[in-house]
Write a protein that holds these residues in place. Structure first.
Motif, PDB file in Angstrom:
ATOM      1  N   LYS A   6      -9.616  52.363  98.160  1.00  0.00           N
ATOM      2  CA  LYS A   6      -9.896  52.303  99.589  1.00  0.00           C
ATOM      3  C   LYS A   6      -9.352  51.045  99.985  1.00  0.00           C
ATOM      4  O   LYS A   6      -8.758  51.181 101.019  1.00  0.00           O
ATOM      5  CB  LYS A   6     -11.493  52.541  99.969  1.00  0.00           C
ATOM      6  N   SER A   7      -9.504  50.005  99.552  1.00  0.00           N
ATOM      7  CA  SER A   7      -9.081  48.718 100.090  1.00  0.00           C
ATOM      8  C   SER A   7      -7.662  48.587  99.704  1.00  0.00           C
ATOM      9  O   SER A   7      -7.012  47.854 100.443  1.00  0.00           O
ATOM     10  CB  SER A   7     -10.056  47.456  99.447  1.00  0.00           C
ATOM     11  N   LYS A  10      -5.701  50.638 102.062  1.00  0.00           N
ATOM     12  CA  LYS A  10      -5.639  50.124 103.514  1.00  0.00           C
ATOM     13  C   LYS A  10      -4.716  48.927 103.499  1.00  0.00           C
ATOM     14  O   LYS A  10      -3.755  48.640 104.275  1.00  0.00           O
ATOM     15  CB  LYS A  10      -7.014  49.262 103.974  1.00  0.00           C
ATOM     16  N   PRO A  13      -0.651  51.020 102.680  1.00  0.00           N
ATOM     17  CA  PRO A  13      -0.563  52.351 103.308  1.00  0.00           C
ATOM     18  C   PRO A  13       0.383  53.282 102.498  1.00  0.00           C
ATOM     19  O   PRO A  13       0.517  54.588 102.663  1.00  0.00           O
ATOM     20  CB  PRO A  13      -0.516  52.209 104.694  1.00  0.00           C
ATOM     21  N   LYS A  16      -0.736  56.173  99.927  1.00  0.00           N
ATOM     22  CA  LYS A  16      -0.864  57.503 100.482  1.00  0.00           C
ATOM     23  C   LYS A  16       0.195  58.157 100.893  1.00  0.00           C
ATOM     24  O   LYS A  16       0.050  59.473 100.802  1.00  0.00           O
ATOM     25  CB  LYS A  16      -2.210  57.307 101.634  1.00  0.00           C
TER      26      LYS A  16
END
Length: 122
Positions: A6-7, A10, A13, A16
């Motif tokens: 998750k970090s 972030k 980007p 993803k």
């Protein structure tokens, strides 16, 4: 690694956007580590150096991710130590490859010196 993704997502980007999920990232890194480890253990010669270099690149990527996210040293110390060990192994392997060339040049120099001494004596 699943929680840390998750970090990472972030901070980068692009992961993803490319479609790299946490499961895929773990499988890619794990497969590279296991494959290179098998090659380092079982295969002699040049492939061993290539596997060492690939593992070193993976460790550098891991260190980059941890630094990017701002993790404490405790979380990535293992990757740092392993990267240092891989670097030392690669340097030692490179030195042993260079050594026969030096010995050949020394032998040639010794033969040339002997020929010069023969010429001087006559």
């Amino acid at each position: 690694m699943k929680r840390a993704y998750k970090s990472y997502a972030k901070a980068l980007p692009g992961l993803k956007k490319i479609g790299i999920s946490s499961v895929l990232l773990r499988k890619i890194i794990g497969s590279l580590e296991v494959g290179c480890g098998v090659v380092l253990t079982l295969v002699p010669g040049r492939p061993k150096d290539v596997a060492n270099f690939l593992l070193l690149l993976v460790m550098l990527a891991v260190l980059f991710f941890h630094q990017l996210v701002g993790d404490p040293l405790k979380r990535y110390a293992h990757a740092l130590v392993f990267g240092i060990l891989l670097t030392c192994r690669l340097l030692i392997a490179r030195q042993s490859d260079d050594r026969p060339e030096r010995e050949d040049s020394r032998e040639e120099q010794h033969i040339n010196d002997q020929e010069k001494n023969k010429v001087k004596q006559s």
